[in-house]
Design a protein around this motif. Structure first.
Motif: not given
Length: 323
Positions: A213-215, A238-239, A304-307
């Motif tokens: 979900v988004r923030e 993050k959106d 993966k790399s913060g994603k």
């Protein structure tokens, strides 16, 4: 003294006796042992391990250990060897003959035939002055003072000592070869042991749904996402991006009820746990399990790399037999 006490004392006496005998073997690791390891490392063939009676049983176990740790080996029963099986031995092979006394009739017949083959011979014996030891290229000293059997007859301590010395040989070869856990995994692909050594997070997390979900997601959106994806949690990103910023679990929802009197207007950012634990797809699944066990959690976010990529769940690891 009652029967139970007698049994307990006997069992403890056997274990102490055998443990003491194995400990003494360390004093017998000498230049011959070292030379034997170096010779095996140089051969182009296989290690053939032979014996008769209980020694044959030990030989089979040593063969299995050698094969599983990077040293090609095969078993040959000493009695069968003199009735045709000797043909399995080639000049480039290395033979280990196991015998407590080193003087049994079958061994005395077999040794000259082995020497005629041109193979190097190591004697794993309790008697260094035996016929076998005197005719071997190397002596692996497995001397024991007596058997654990009260009559000093049944092979007990001697077979345990031979097995332990075989393990010492196999592990010495393993380390000398630089045999790694990855090599071990290649030889043990089946079962939980193999999976711990080769199964990656990327092999399993893709089978799960990836709740996120988004923030600014509403409480209703959060509950629907967690319930519909059935992992007991959702990532918070993050959106308009996949950048991970938090996680919301069933537990977070319960704690929210105690924290807020008014639930209207609550968004994901208000109740999420920021900077959650994560793991990369190219890590071992066993690492994911270790993190879950240490932190007492049932799911772990894959990034993966913060994603955000997805989730690996404890149930996945249970299904793979890692737990």
């Amino acid at each position: 003294m009652n029967l139970v006490n007698n049994i307990t004392l006997t069992a403890k006496k056997v274990l102490h006796s055998e443990a003491e005998a194995i400990a003494k073997l360390a004093d017998f690791i000498d230049e011959d042992f070292e030379n034997c390891v170096e010779a095996i490392l140089q051969i182009k063939g296989r290690v053939v391990v032979t014996g008769i009676g209980k020694s044959a049983n030990i030989a089979q176990k040593i063969v299995a250990t050698l094969n599983s740790t990077g040293t090609p080996a095969l078993f040959m029963h000493a009695a069968d060897a003199i009735h045709g099986d000797l043909g399995m031995i080639q000049p480039e092979d290395f033979v280990i003959c196991i015998s407590k006394s080193g003087n049994t009739p079958e061994i005395k017949v077999l040794v000259p035939l082995l020497k005629r083959k041109g193979s190097q011979l190591a004697a794993l014996v309790s008697g260094k002055d035996s016929y076998l030891a005197q005719n071997a290229n190397f002596i692996l000293n497995a001397y024991v003072e007596r058997e654990a059997c009260p009559h000093n007859l049944a092979p007990t301590t001697s077979t345990t000592a031979a097995l332990a010395l075989g393990d010492a040989l196999a592990v010495s070869l393993l380390e000398a070869r630089g045999f790694s856990s990855a090599d071990f995994a290649n030889l043990h692909p089946g079962g939980s042991l193999g999976k711990r050594l080769y199964l990656m997070v990327e092999d399993i997390y893709g089978q799960n749904q990836a709740p996120s979900v988004r923030e600014n997601a509403s409480l209703k959106e959060i509950i629907i996402e967690i319930s519909s994806k059935r992992l007991g949690a959702t990532a918070v990103v993050k959106d308009n991006t996949a950048e991970l910023v938090g996680i919301i679990t069933d537990g977070d929802l319960r704690r929210m009820l105690n924290k807020f009197d008014n639930l209207e207007g609550i968004q994901a950012a208000d109740i999420m746990t920021p900077s959650p634990l994560t793991i990369e797809p190219d890590h071992y699944a066993a690492e994911a399990l270790a993190i879950m066990q240490e932190k007492n959690i049932t799911q772990l976010i894959v990034t993966k790399s913060g994603k955000f990529e997805g989730f690996v769940h404890l149930h996945d690891l249970l299904k793979e037999g890692l737990v």
